[in-house]
Scaffold this motif. Structure first.
Motif: not given
Length: 572
Positions: A207-236
């Motif tokens: 991935y090429k990231v402009e100014n090296n800055m992203v937000n959490l939503k951008d990174l969540k898109r890189c997770l597999l759908p079946k794992e996304k909710e699990i990771v979000e809950k653990k992080l919360h």
């Protein structure tokens, strides 16, 4: 009847070697006597001082003749708790250090740092003790204290400057730490939602990231759908708790659509109300490590899926994030410190001096010098590898990488970096999780093999103590090895060595017909008398009687007595 040959032509060569040894002993005594480091040697049982060098006599104010009439009670405050603690540690571990008060001849007290170690000479336990006079260090500390106000003022200025440049500085060390690795370092400002990612995200995930800055939503898109909710809950859940660290494993989509097996480890920074305000961590592409993949393929059945692979990979992430305030010496260590090295820190905080206490003694001076040189220079980078002692007394190798932060005048005030455990072989890491043979059994086997190789197949004399040789060979602290060996085998390493040497002596006497003089030289005994005494203590026979028994064929009695002697060694 065969007799022990004594007067052969080889005896001249033996005498010559003995003279050489005597010369070497003389040189060793001279080195001891004229060392600038004060040293004494005493009997462990009674504390009587049996030798002392010139520096020790000068420090204590005694002549050598006077000092050799004293015991430890004359020069130490034996009722002092620090001294008793030092003695207790020495008895348990064979060596110790401590800060105690020395009593001089004139009655004056002198605060010193001492190092004391037990050794055995001619079957007698003795101790060598070295002193370091701390009076000069105390004087220096007083001079440092006079500069306290200036340091406090400097801290205020620096704190103001740091608030403006913090993000840029953190970006700098994140980029540097991620260099030449499969780690993507990241820094998440939870309040603003901004996440800074290191440049290595291009190399690792594409991935090429402009100014090296992203937000959490951008990174969540890189997770597999079946794992996304699990990771979000653990992080919360982890942010809502009081935890200071977070680690997880999941699948992360690369830019080309392929899947990467990853582990993520981070330290959580909280404000005075324990609210999480920042996370600093690393995303590690485990699937890049082909060697680990091969090991796992051999040990984990395919039907168990990738889940076990993720769990093991998370346990094998040996990285510790650290942050050192140079001006106050305060040190912050991420949660990985306890996982990697076994030490527990209150609130993850300590000081650099505490950390230095765990550096392998042979490397400590160089590490301290490297750090001092880096701070004094204008460099903004620091990296160094060295040996580190874990809580279980095993020794590993670590690699430190850090960025040095400096104020507008170029003065270093902070270092932020990562300590990586690179010393433990992958086989040992896997064995800790039940995937290979018992590590202790292999260690015992390796200890025996090294001893047998030295005694039976090597003609060269070690240029260092055997304990140092064994520790270096196996990369473990000798005290740990000695305790493990005694616990598992019911005999000390030293007694095992002596038993092997006596076996070699018997072989050289009977099968090779060597004289005692030749054998003493060959096996590096200090004298023929030393060899003969040790032989009799272990076997119950003198060497000459042993040969006579062999010649008479009285094997039954000889074997029975030797078996009894070897199963209950008398040598200390």
């Amino acid at each position: 009847m065969n007799k022990i040959p004594e007067g052969t032509s080889d005896e001249k060569s033996g005498i010559s070697k003995q003279l050489t040894r005597a010369t070497e002993d003389t040189l060793h005594h001279l080195a001891f006597d004229y060392s600038l480091q004060p040293n004494i040697i005493s009997l462990v049982s009674s504390g009587k001082i049996i030798t002392a060098n010139i520096a020790a006599c000068k420090l204590l104010g005694y002549s050598k003749k006077e000092l050799l009439t004293k015991s430890r009670a004359a020069i130490f405050d034996v009722n002092d708790s620090s001294f008793r603690k030092m003695l207790k540690q020495r008895t348990a571990e064979g060596q110790s250090t401590g800060v105690v008060n020395l009593i001089k001849k004139d009655g004056g007290m002198l605060q010193c740092e001492i190092t004391s170690a037990i050794f055995i000479d001619e079957g007698i336990e003795k101790a060598i003790t070295s002193f370091v006079d701390l009076s000069q260090s105390i004087l220096k500390q007083k001079n440092i204290d006079t500069k306290k106000d200036k340091i406090v003022a400097a801290n205020i200025v620096i704190a103001q400057a740091k608030s403006d440049v913090r993000l840029a500085e953190n970006n700098e060390w994140i980029k540097y730490i991620a260099k030449n690795s499969y780690d993507v370092m990241w820094d998440w400002d939870i309040l603003s939602g901004d996440i800074y990612v290191g440049d290595s995200i291009v190399e690792v995930f594409g991935y090429k990231v402009e100014n090296n800055m992203v937000n959490l939503k951008d990174l969540k898109r890189c997770l597999l759908p079946k794992e996304k909710e699990i990771v979000e809950k653990k992080l919360h859940d982890i942010l809502a708790s009081d935890s200071k660290s977070w680690k997880d494993s999941f699948t992360f989509k690369r830019h080309d659509g392929s899947a990467a097996f990853t582990t993520c480890r981070a330290s959580i920074v909280r404000d005075e109300d324990r609210k999480a305000v920042r996370m600093i961590g690393a995303l590690h592409d485990v699937s890049r490590l082909q060697e680990l993949e091969n090991k796992l393929e051999e040990q984990i059945e395919a039907q168990e899926g990738n889940s076990q692979r993720f769990v093991l990979a998370a346990k094998l992430a040996f990285d510790v994030i650290w942050d050192w305030n140079i001006l106050t010496d305060e040190l912050f260590l991420g949660e990985g410190f306890e996982d990697c090295f076994g030490y527990t820190l209150k609130n993850n905080r300590g000081n650099m001096s505490d950390l230095r206490n765990h550096i392998y003694p042979g490397d400590k001076e160089l590490v301290i010098q490297k750090l001092q040189d880096a701070v004094a220079s204008s460099d903004r980078r620091y990296e160094h590898s060295y040996r580190f002692i874990k809580a279980d007394r095993s020794i590993t190798t670590v690699f430190d990488r850090a960025t040095i932060l400096r104020d507008v005048d170029g003065k270093a005030y902070r270092m932020i970096g990562v300590m990586q455990d690179i010393g433990m072989p992958l086989q040992d890491k896997l064995s800790e999780h039940g995937l290979t043979d018992d590590r202790k059994t292999r260690l015992i086997k390796n200890i025996k093999n090294i001893i047998i190789e030295l005694v039976h197949y090597s003609e060269e004399q070690l240029q260092t103590n055997f304990s140092d040789h064994l520790s270096k060979k196996l990369q473990y602290d000798y005290t740990y090895l000695a305790n493990l060996f005694s616990e598992q085998e019911g005999i000390s390493i030293q007694k095992f060595i002596i038993a092997q040497k006596i076996e070699r002596v018997k072989d050289l006497l009977v099968d090779h017909g060597l004289t005692l003089t030749q054998i003493a030289t060959k096996l590096h005994y200090s004298s023929v008398a030393h060899l003969s005494n040790q032989f009799k203590k272990v076997t119950g026979f003198t060497p000459s009687l042993f040969v006579q028994l062999k010649d008479k064929g009285d094997a039954t009695m000889e074997i029975g007595m030797l078996r009894d002697a070897l199963t209950a060694p008398k040598v200390r």
